[in-house]
Motif scaffolding. Structure first.
Motif, short mmCIF file in Angstrom:
data_model
loop_
_atom_site.label_atom_id
_atom_site.label_comp_id
_atom_site.label_asym_id
_atom_site.label_seq_id
_atom_site.Cartn_x
_atom_site.Cartn_y
_atom_site.Cartn_z
N SER A 1 47.04 45.02 65.29
CA SER A 1 45.81 45.80 65.45
C SER A 1 46.12 47.26 65.71
CB SER A 1 44.99 45.22 66.60
OG SER A 1 44.15 46.20 67.12
N GLU A 2 45.37 48.12 65.03
CA GLU A 2 45.59 49.56 65.18
C GLU A 2 44.75 50.15 66.29
OE1 GLU A 2 48.17 50.29 61.78
OE2 GLU A 2 47.42 51.65 63.31
N GLY A 3 43.66 49.48 66.61
CA GLY A 3 42.70 50.14 67.50
C GLY A 3 42.54 49.49 68.87
N ASP A 4 43.30 48.44 69.16
CA ASP A 4 43.11 47.76 70.44
C ASP A 4 44.10 48.27 71.48
OD1 ASP A 4 42.18 44.56 69.03
OD2 ASP A 4 40.98 46.26 69.72
N ALA B 1 34.27 52.39 72.00
CA ALA B 1 34.56 52.63 70.57
C ALA B 1 34.02 54.01 70.20
CB ALA B 1 33.92 51.56 69.71
N VAL B 2 34.44 54.45 69.08
CA VAL B 2 34.02 55.77 68.60
C VAL B 2 32.86 55.58 67.62
CG1 VAL B 2 34.75 57.74 67.23
CG2 VAL B 2 36.29 56.74 68.92
N LEU C 1 36.57 59.96 56.82
CA LEU C 1 37.92 59.83 57.35
C LEU C 1 37.88 59.63 58.87
CD1 LEU C 1 39.51 62.81 55.45
CD2 LEU C 1 39.74 60.38 54.89
N TYR C 2 38.92 59.00 59.37
CA TYR C 2 39.05 58.86 60.82
C TYR C 2 39.14 60.24 61.44
CZ TYR C 2 39.92 53.87 61.02
OH TYR C 2 39.80 52.53 60.96
N ASP D 1 34.87 51.65 63.37
CA ASP D 1 35.67 51.77 62.15
C ASP D 1 34.92 52.69 61.17
OD1 ASP D 1 37.18 51.49 59.91
OD2 ASP D 1 37.26 49.29 60.01
N VAL D 2 35.58 53.71 60.69
CA VAL D 2 34.88 54.65 59.81
C VAL D 2 34.50 54.01 58.48
CG1 VAL D 2 36.85 55.62 58.57
CG2 VAL D 2 34.90 57.08 59.16
N LYS D 3 35.16 52.87 58.22
CA LYS D 3 34.80 52.18 57.00
C LYS D 3 33.94 50.97 57.29
CE LYS D 3 38.73 53.70 54.27
NZ LYS D 3 38.59 54.98 54.96
N GLY D 4 33.41 50.90 58.50
CA GLY D 4 32.65 49.71 58.88
C GLY D 4 31.22 49.75 58.34
#
Lengths: 97, 892
Positions: free
Chosen positions: B298-301, B599-600, B608-609, B676-679
């Protein structure tokens, strides 16, 4: 002096020792007799004399002091030291050093 | 050898007193008799013989004394004689003795307690192997708001560090987990932790029975093993050895208990390890970490707290540099894979000790300062008492000096008195400190309890004794010096010349000094309490009264994903039917509790992130949540029972952060992405008021709410607004719960107001302690002022008598004494207020919306002190005004 007295006289109580020392000094100095008691205690603490109860001349209970073996040794050492000191001083004074 | 003999017999001699004295008396009597006999034989009369004998013997008393001196350890006889005299003297004046002993006791108690806490918190080594080389590791993301100076570590970074050479001998990860114990009587929710298998061996913690984890158990599929705490073992398993033999059911699955930890094992709890890793209030069960594949990639945890041990000879800073070198590589990789995402995170290495002392340290400094000031006031009061006592005994001292006592003898004796007072004083102080320690453990924050401050140890005892002795002697020093001078005739005592009603300058200075210190303490206390009141009065954004919270956690075994949402919906429907319940809802987290789901938020237009987007706290809630918590709706609507599309509700602050210029109405209907920016895109359907989160006195993250079907969580808190006291409802709630699932642990309900209170618990505790100490200081200062005024009256009776006889009105006498008493207090208050900016800098961390020179607080303090001084001086002044001149002038 106390040790010498006890060695020569055998067991003595405080009065006897004080009297003897006074006689021996033949009046050249007079010490209050009471000062013997702290001195006796000091000697007893060092183990050079021991004490026990006995009957004095007037039939009162008194503490008699005896010289011990360590005491005799001490006496011998001290006498020797004293003799040597006297001799050295004598030589000094006579200019023979 | 001889010297030893001598010393030994002296010690023995010191102990065997009386019999020996009779012996020497006897001996000397015999000697005298023999001497008398001798003189009689020489012809003197009995009477003269006796006199001559005595003269020849010399002083009997001197001989006995000299003999006694030889017998004992030289100083001891003197000291014991002095001590006996001192005790006798003190027995004659119980008020002085009692007052002095109590004052010493108070000072010793306070300082011992503070010392003990400080020692446990800051100095005592942690119960681990080589604790100085243990550290915690956290990540630091620069772009995060300052409320988050660090975040926990990602699993993939942890694994990377573990396989790199970063100056660490070993490393272990920790995260929180909750496990439901069933099949053993009442189901119970246990607070636990997932830990790397290497953690216990690294800390040096060994199991009392069984073992800790093996390396091969630290993998998914092999990790159905647990280690339990000693407490749990005794409580749930009856301390039976058989616990290691049969599996227990946790979260519906069988787990083998492989080990039981010893009773003294220390493990972080709550938010000690990291504010964002919320372990329970106690940790009773451990499972192997066993990163799953998704955990490890995981990248975000940023979820894992890390404890490490520095390699031999490596310092924390060196390890930090090595870790940062690896972090830099990771950052470069991220930049390559995800263009535009500039995390730039670095690593922070801090000693493990800080974990336990972090919350305590600042508070300790404040409380230590207050304790020191209190002791100062106590010393001043002691000095007052001594001055009075010396003054009363001036006659005696002068007589003794004229009979031949040297200044040194008098001083030595008085110091012995002071020392004699110190002994019971220190004993009482020690006892009070024990009580205080037990009180702290019972009522104080949890950190203190875990630090075991109530245990007596040698250092604390020695400290108490030293403090008592030192304080008692110091306080008496000044007055004793004066006593010596009086005795020597250099200072004329008041008895014969007549001291006036005026207080001596020394006394006035002392009173002013202790008033100044007291003012400082009260001022600080007022500031702190004012801040606490401010924090409490803050708008929390919800109404906590009459809301009860019930924590539930559904075990995954019996509640696969699709059963979670219906369960809660069902439960809420049932609860709604219970009489006395006004409204009820469920939320993944109540306000002021955990801060884990952050979360952001990204705009719809973001591709983009980027870290330049607002960070928020997200919650899954049922539709009635806002009504139950009475969170106001600013615009739009709350959630419906069914939400076919992805929707969110945001708090006003978040809306303003996203679109600063737009009014709320316009924001409705816009869409955002969460995390997630792609969520998925989610539509904003409502804007609600802000809610305080994290802690009442910290700036909180904005909130974002999602319908709980769209953000399901096994562990939710059911909030219930009741029409009356919640206790009556509890049984009904339990019944409904059991009706749905008998195996669900029935967690006790907590009123929401308790949770709110707990969020300021550290602040409240410190404020309480500071205020208690300030109140004690005020009490002591009152005693001091009263004593000074009262003494002035009793010593100046003659002067008053003369004045009245010469025509002074009682009112003027009253005024004389009254203002004499109050004047140094006024000076002291002024000094104290002038010094308050300095004093308040020590409680800077507790000030909240209150400046160091807050006029309300300082004004109140000044008023209180002057009023109290007035009251306290009133009685002696009235006594003075009532003095009958005839009686006064006749008094000797």
């Amino acid at each position: 002096m106390v040790l010498k007295t006890l060695e020569s006289m055998g067991p003595q109580h405080g009065y006897g020792i004080a009297r003897r020392i006074e006689q021996a000094a033949a009046g050249s100095f007079s010490l209050n007799q009471g000062t013997i008691y702290p001195a006796l205690l000091r000697l007893e603490q060092r183990g050079w004399i021991t004490s026990e109860y006995g009957a004095s001349e007037n039939n009162r209970r008194a503490r008699f002091y005896t010289i011990t073996r360590t005491g005799r040794k001490q006496l011998a050492t001290q006498s020797e030291t004293w003799t040597r000191t006297v001799a050295m001083v004598g030589r000094l004074l006579e200019g023979r050093l | 050898m001889t010297a030893f003999r001598v010393w030994l017999s002296r010690c023995v001699g010191a102990l065997t007193g009386r019999r020996a004295h009779r012996q020497i008396d006897d001996e000397i009597e015999t000697h005298l008799e023999l001497l008398t006999q001798e003189y009689e034989q020489r012809g003197l009369s009995a009477h003269d013989a006796r006199r001559a004998a005595r003269r020849a013997f010399g002083g009997v008393t001197q001989a006995k004394e000299a003999w006694r001196d030889e017998r004992q350890v030289p100083f001891a006889s003197v000291v014991s004689g002095d001590a006996r005299y001192a005790v006798r003297a003190l027995r004659h004046s119980p008020p002085f003795a009692v007052a002095a002993i109590l004052t010493i006791g108070l000072a010793v108690a306070v300082s011992t307690l503070v010392f003990r806490v400080g020692y446990s918190l800051l100095v005592k080594p942690l119960p681990y192997a080589e604790p100085e080389s243990l550290v915690t590791i956290a990540s630091r993301i620069p772009k995060l708001p300052p409320e988050y100076p660090s975040v926990p570590v990602r699993a993939k970074d942890f694994l990377r560090f573990r396989s790199s050479n970063v100056g660490l001998a070993d490393i272990g990860a920790v995260s929180a987990v909750e496990l439901t114990l069933t099949g053993q009587g009442e189901p119970e929710m246990l607070h636990g932790a997932r830990v790397s298998a290497s953690l216990f061996p690294m800390l040096g913690v060994e199991a009392m029975h069984g073992r800790t984890f093996r390396a091969d158990e630290d993998a998914p599929g092999r990790n159905d093993v647990v280690v339990i705490s000693h407490d749990l073992w005794v409580r749930r398993f009856g301390a039976g050895r058989g616990v290691l033999d049969a599996p227990i059911s946790l979260n519906g699955r069988p787990h083998m208990v492989v080990g039981v930890l010893p009773p003294g094992a220390l493990f972080p709890t709550g938010k000690q390890l990291h504010p964002l890793v919320g372990l329970g209030p106690r940790v009773d069960v451990w499972r192997p970490m066993a990163f799953s594949n998704s955990d490890a990639t995981s990248e975000g945890d940023w979820n894992y707290a890390v404890i490490g041990r520095l390699a031999k000879g490596v310092s924390g800073a060196q390890a930090e540099n090595a870790l940062n070198a690896v972090a830099k590589t990771i950052n470069d990789e991220i930049r390559r894979n995800v263009p535009g995402l500039d995390l730039n995170f670095t690593m922070l290495v801090t000693p493990l000790r800080d974990v336990y002392s972090r919350t305590g340290r600042e508070g300790l400094r404040t409380i230590a300062l207050a304790a020191v000031l209190l002791c100062l006031i106590a010393c001043i009061n002691l000095a007052h008492l001594w001055l009075g006592r010396i003054a009363e005994r001036e006659h005696e001292l002068v007589v003794r000096a004229s009979l031949g006592a040297s200044g040194r003898t008098i001083a030595r004796q008085l110091f012995t008195e002071a020392a004699v007072l110190a002994v019971p004083g220190a004993a009482i102080g020690f006892g009070l400190a024990q009580l205080g320690a037990r009180g702290l453990v019972a009522f104080g924050p949890a950190d203190l309890a875990s630090m075991d401050v109530s245990r007596i140890d040698a250092t604390a005892t020695a400290f108490a004794v030293a403090m008592g002795g030192l304080g008692a002697l110091l306080a008496a020093a000044g007055p004793i010096w004066r006593a010596v001078r009086v005795a020597a005739g250099r200072v004329v005592g008041g008895r014969y010349v007549g001291r006036g009603v005026r207080q001596s300058r020394t006394r006035r200075v002392l009173v002013a000094a202790e008033t100044a210190v007291c003012t400082g303490m009260l001022g600080v206390s007022a500031l702190v309490l004012h801040s606490l009141a401010n924090v409490w009065a803050l708008d929390r954004g919800f109404v906590a009264d009459e809301v009860t919270t019930v924590d539930l956690s559904l075990p995954s075994q019996s509640y696969p994903g699709n059963r979670v949402v219906p369960f809660y919906a069902d439960l809420l429907t049932r609860l709604q039917r219970v009489p006395g319940i006004r409204s009820t809802a469920a939320t993944s987290a109540v306000p002021l509790s955990s801060e884990e789901s952050t979360a952001v938020v990204f705009f719809e237009s973001d591709e983009l992130y980027t870290m330049d987007r607002p960070l928020m706290l997200q919650r899954g809630v049922t539709p009635d949540y806002f009504e139950t918590m009475m969170i106001p709706l600013v615009a739009g609507r709350v959630f419906d029972e069914r939400e076919p599309e992805n929707v969110v509700i945001v708090s006003s602050v978040l809306a303003r952060q996203l679109w600063p210029a737009d009014p709320p109405q316009n924001i409705l209907g816009r869409r955002v992405r969460v995390g997630d920016v792609k969520g998925q895109l989610r539509t904003i359907v409502g804007i609600v008021g802000d809610v305080r989160d994290g802690a009442l006195d910290r700036r909180s993250l904005p909130g974002l709410y999602r319908p709980h079907e769209q953000y399901p969580s096994r562990a939710m808190t059911v909030v219930i607004r009741t029409a009356g006291p919640s206790s009556a409802i509890m049984s009904a709630i339990r019944a409904e719960l059991r009706g749905l699932d008998a195996n669900l642990p029935v967690v006790s309900a907590r009123p929401m107001s308790d949770i709110v209170a707990e969020s300021v618990a550290p602040r409240r505790f410190q404020s309480l302690i500071v205020s208690v100490l300030a109140a004690l200081a005020l009490a002591l200062a009152c005693v001091g002022v009263y004593g000074a005024a009262s003494y002035a009256v009793s010593s100046g009776t003659r002067e008053v008598g003369v004045r009245v006889a010469l025509g002074a009105a009682p009112r003027s006498v009253f005024g004389l004494v009254f203002f004499q008493g109050v004047e140094p207090v006024l000076v002291g208050v002024a000094l104290g207020i002038a010094a308050s900016p300095v004093a308040s800098s020590f409680v800077r961390h507790l000030l909240f919306q209150v400046g160091p020179l807050d006029p309300w607080s300082l004004g109140a303090v000044a008023l209180v002190l002057v009023a109290v001084a007035g009251i306290v001086c009133y009685v002696p002044a009235r006594r003075a005004a009532r003095i009958d001149p005839v009686v006064a002038l006749r008094q000797e």
